[in-house]
Design an enzyme around this catalytic site. Structure first.
Site, PDB file in Angstrom:
ATOM      1  N   LYS A  13       0.663  -1.234  -0.156  1.00 26.05           N
ATOM      2  CA  LYS A  13      -0.401  -0.186   0.340  1.00 26.05           C
ATOM      3  C   LYS A  13       1.175   1.230   0.098  1.00 26.05           C
ATOM      4  O   LYS A  13       0.535   2.092  -0.773  1.00 26.05           O
ATOM      5  CB  LYS A  13      -0.788  -0.349   0.990  1.00 26.05           C
ATOM      6  CG  LYS A  13      -1.554  -0.747   1.280  1.00 26.05           C
ATOM      7  CD  LYS A  13      -2.606  -0.976   2.767  1.00 26.05           C
ATOM      8  CE  LYS A  13      -2.102  -0.768   3.457  1.00 26.05           C
ATOM      9  NZ  LYS A  13      -0.828  -1.982   4.452  1.00 26.05           N
ATOM     10  N   ARG A  86      -9.841   1.124   8.968  1.00 28.48           N
ATOM     11  CA  ARG A  86      -8.771  -0.195   9.242  1.00 28.48           C
ATOM     12  C   ARG A  86      -9.943  -1.174   9.604  1.00 28.48           C
ATOM     13  O   ARG A  86     -10.407  -2.598  10.041  1.00 28.48           O
ATOM     14  CB  ARG A  86      -8.055  -0.465   9.802  1.00 28.48           C
ATOM     15  CG  ARG A  86      -6.129  -0.714   9.291  1.00 28.48           C
ATOM     16  CD  ARG A  86      -5.503  -0.724  10.207  1.00 28.48           C
ATOM     17  NE  ARG A  86      -4.288  -1.682   9.892  1.00 28.48           N
ATOM     18  CZ  ARG A  86      -2.626  -0.736   8.756  1.00 28.48           C
ATOM     19  NH1 ARG A  86      -2.811   0.476   9.229  1.00 28.48           N
ATOM     20  NH2 ARG A  86      -2.204  -1.856   9.081  1.00 28.48           N
ATOM     21  N   ARG A 125      11.759  -6.925   4.917  1.00 27.89           N
ATOM     22  CA  ARG A 125      11.378  -5.291   5.242  1.00 27.89           C
ATOM     23  C   ARG A 125      12.618  -4.642   5.776  1.00 27.89           C
ATOM     24  O   ARG A 125      12.442  -4.706   7.047  1.00 27.89           O
ATOM     25  CB  ARG A 125      10.290  -5.506   5.290  1.00 27.89           C
ATOM     26  CG  ARG A 125       9.887  -4.456   4.802  1.00 27.89           C
ATOM     27  CD  ARG A 125       8.345  -3.489   5.073  1.00 27.89           C
ATOM     28  NE  ARG A 125       7.730  -3.294   5.537  1.00 27.89           N
ATOM     29  CZ  ARG A 125       6.705  -3.195   6.126  1.00 27.89           C
ATOM     30  NH1 ARG A 125       6.225  -3.115   5.257  1.00 27.89           N
ATOM     31  NH2 ARG A 125       5.337  -3.080   7.310  1.00 27.89           N
ATOM     32  N   ARG A 157      11.425  -2.790  10.710  1.00 30.25           N
ATOM     33  CA  ARG A 157      10.142  -2.103  11.643  1.00 30.25           C
ATOM     34  C   ARG A 157      10.001  -3.391  12.910  1.00 30.25           C
ATOM     35  O   ARG A 157      10.349  -4.082  12.359  1.00 30.25           O
ATOM     36  CB  ARG A 157       9.071  -2.091  11.115  1.00 30.25           C
ATOM     37  CG  ARG A 157       8.998  -0.930  10.857  1.00 30.25           C
ATOM     38  CD  ARG A 157       7.510  -0.814   9.534  1.00 30.25           C
ATOM     39  NE  ARG A 157       6.308  -1.097  10.408  1.00 30.25           N
ATOM     40  CZ  ARG A 157       4.959  -1.247   9.750  1.00 30.25           C
ATOM     41  NH1 ARG A 157       5.286   0.058   8.518  1.00 30.25           N
ATOM     42  NH2 ARG A 157       4.234  -1.817   9.847  1.00 30.25           N
ATOM     43  N   ARG A 168      -0.845  -9.397  13.217  1.00 31.76           N
ATOM     44  CA  ARG A 168      -1.438  -8.546  12.508  1.00 31.76           C
ATOM     45  C   ARG A 168      -1.931  -9.045  11.172  1.00 31.76           C
ATOM     46  O   ARG A 168      -3.512  -8.088  10.831  1.00 31.76           O
ATOM     47  CB  ARG A 168       0.286  -7.643  12.142  1.00 31.76           C
ATOM     48  CG  ARG A 168       0.422  -6.310  13.068  1.00 31.76           C
ATOM     49  CD  ARG A 168       2.055  -6.217  12.280  1.00 31.76           C
ATOM     50  NE  ARG A 168       1.808  -5.235  11.409  1.00 31.76           N
ATOM     51  CZ  ARG A 168       3.018  -5.278  10.765  1.00 31.76           C
ATOM     52  NH1 ARG A 168       5.108  -5.815  11.006  1.00 31.76           N
ATOM     53  NH2 ARG A 168       3.294  -4.376   9.716  1.00 31.76           N
TER      54      ARG A 168
HETATM   55  P1  AMP Z   1       0.885  -0.277   8.828  1.00 29.95           P
HETATM   56  O1  AMP Z   1       2.903   1.318   9.057  1.00 29.95           O
HETATM   57  O2  AMP Z   1       0.022   0.653   8.338  1.00 29.95           O
HETATM   58  O3  AMP Z   1       1.429  -1.017   8.895  1.00 29.95           O
HETATM   59  O4  AMP Z   1       0.253   0.323  10.679  1.00 29.95           O
HETATM   60  C1  AMP Z   1       1.113   0.015  11.889  1.00 29.95           C
HETATM   61  C2  AMP Z   1       0.738  -0.268  12.795  1.00 29.95           C
HETATM   62  O5  AMP Z   1       0.230   1.107  12.715  1.00 29.95           O
HETATM   63  C3  AMP Z   1      -0.512  -1.069  12.940  1.00 29.95           C
HETATM   64  O6  AMP Z   1      -0.571  -2.541  13.035  1.00 29.95           O
HETATM   65  C4  AMP Z   1      -1.523  -0.576  13.510  1.00 29.95           C
HETATM   66  O7  AMP Z   1      -1.613  -0.479  15.326  1.00 29.95           O
HETATM   67  C5  AMP Z   1      -1.207   0.325  13.825  1.00 29.95           C
HETATM   68  N1  AMP Z   1      -2.534   1.132  12.800  1.00 29.95           N
HETATM   69  C6  AMP Z   1      -2.442   1.863  11.520  1.00 29.95           C
HETATM   70  N2  AMP Z   1      -3.039   2.170  10.831  1.00 29.95           N
HETATM   71  C7  AMP Z   1      -4.719   1.889  11.469  1.00 29.95           C
HETATM   72  C8  AMP Z   1      -5.790   1.846  12.021  1.00 29.95           C
HETATM   73  N3  AMP Z   1      -6.505   3.004  10.913  1.00 29.95           N
HETATM   74  N4  AMP Z   1      -6.333   1.983  13.308  1.00 29.95           N
HETATM   75  C9  AMP Z   1      -6.542   1.325  13.972  1.00 29.95           C
HETATM   76  N5  AMP Z   1      -4.295   1.470  14.085  1.00 29.95           N
HETATM   77  C10 AMP Z   1      -3.544   1.483  13.021  1.00 29.95           C
END
Ligand code: AMP
Length: 214
Positions: A13, A86, A125, A157, A168
Site C-alpha cells: 500500500k 482499518r 523488509r 520495523r 497483524r
Molecule cells: P502500518 O504502517 O499501516 O502497517 O501500521 C502499523 C500499525 O499502526 C498497525 O499494526 C496498527 O497497530 C497501527 N495502525 C495503523 N493504521 C491504523 C488504523 N487506521 N487504525 C488502527 N490502528 C492503526
C-alpha cells in the site's frame, strides 16, 4: 479525487501510494507513518498508541481520528489514504467527514496478495530511517545497509517479526477484510493483483484508475 488503498500488511500500500502520489499529484496520507512519528516524538497520542502497535493490534479509533483530523485535506486535488480506514467504524467516519464537505470517496483499490508472500515480504523488509524508502533484504547488494537515495541507515520495523506479523494478519482478517464488502456494495471497489514487481502492480492500478475516468 479521493482514493483509499486497501490490503493486508505487506500488500504494498505504502509503495504504491507513493507512486500514485507522484503520478496523479495527490496528497498521500499514511496512517502507520503518522502513528510512528507521534510514538517517536512521545506525544500524548503517541504514548496512547505505542503498546497497541507493538502488539500488532489496532490503535483505538479515538487516537486515529484525532490524528486524521489534522491531516485530511479537502483540496480539489484530493488524497490517497493508506492504512485508513482499518475497520467499519473508521470507514463510516470517513464517509461522514467527506459528506460534511460535500465530497465523496471515488475509488478503493484493494491489493490482493497471498499470505505466504506477505510473510516473506514483511520478514525481509528494511526501511530507510530518513526517507522511508522500502527495501527487501534479498535485494540489497553487499554488506552496506544504507539507503540508495539518502545514505541513511536501513532499519527493520519492530513489528516486522514473525509473531507480530501473524497477529497483524489476524487483525486484518477480522477487522479490515470486511471493508472489501462495504466498498463493493458502494460500487467503488477495484481488486488489483498485488504480486509481481512494484512496476507491474503500479501499471495494474493505473489501468483501473484510468478506466474509472480519473
Ligand atoms: P502500518 O504502517 O499501516 O502497517 O501500521 C502499523 C500499525 O499502526 C498497525 O499494526 C496498527 O497497530 C497501527 N495502525 C495503523 N493504521 C491504523 C488504523 N487506521 N487504525 C488502527 N490502528 C492503526
Amino acid at each position: 479525487m479521493h482514493t483509499v488503498l486497501l490490503g493486508p500488511p505487506g500488500a504494498g500500500k505504502g509503495t504504491q501510494a507513493e507512486r500514485l502520489k507522484v503520478r496523479l499529484g495527490l496528497v498521500h496520507i499514511a496512517m502507520g507513518n503518522l502513528l510512528r512519528e507521534v510514538v517517536k516524538k512521545k506525544t500524548s497520542l503517541g504514548e496512547k498508541a505505542r503498546a497497541f502497535m507493538e502488539e500488532g493490534k489496532l490503535v483505538p479509533d479515538s487516537v486515529i481520528l484525532e490524528l486524521l483530523k489534522n491531516e485530511i485535506e479537502f483540496e480539489k486535488k484530493g488524497f490517497i489514504l493508506d492504512g485508513f480506514p482499518r475497520n467499519l467504524s473508521q470507514a463510516r467516519k470517513l464517509d461522514e467527514l467527506l459528506d460534511k464537505e460535500a465530497e465523496k470517496l471515488d475509488l478503493v483499490i484493494n491489493l490482493e496478495v497471498k499470505e505466504a508472500v506477505l510473510i516473506e515480504r514483511l520478514k525481509g523488509r528494511l526501511i530507510c530511517s530518513e526517507c522511508g524508502r522500502v527495501y527487501h533484504k534479498s535485494n540489497i547488494d553487499g554488506p552496506s545497509k544504507t539507503c540508495k537515495d539518502c545514505g541513511a541507515p536501513l532499519l527493520q520495523r519492530n513489528d516486522d517479526n514473525s509473531d507480530i506479523i501473524k497477529k497483524r494478519i489476524e487483525v486484518y482478517l477480522e477487522h479490515t477484510h470486511p471493508l472489501i464488502d462495504y466498498y463493493r456494495k458502494k460500487g467503488i471497489l477495484r481488486n488489483v493483483q498485488g504480486e509481481g514487481t512494484s512496476e507491474e502492480v503500479f501499471q495494474r492500478i493505473m489501468e483501473k484508475a484510468v478506466s474509472y475516468k480519473l
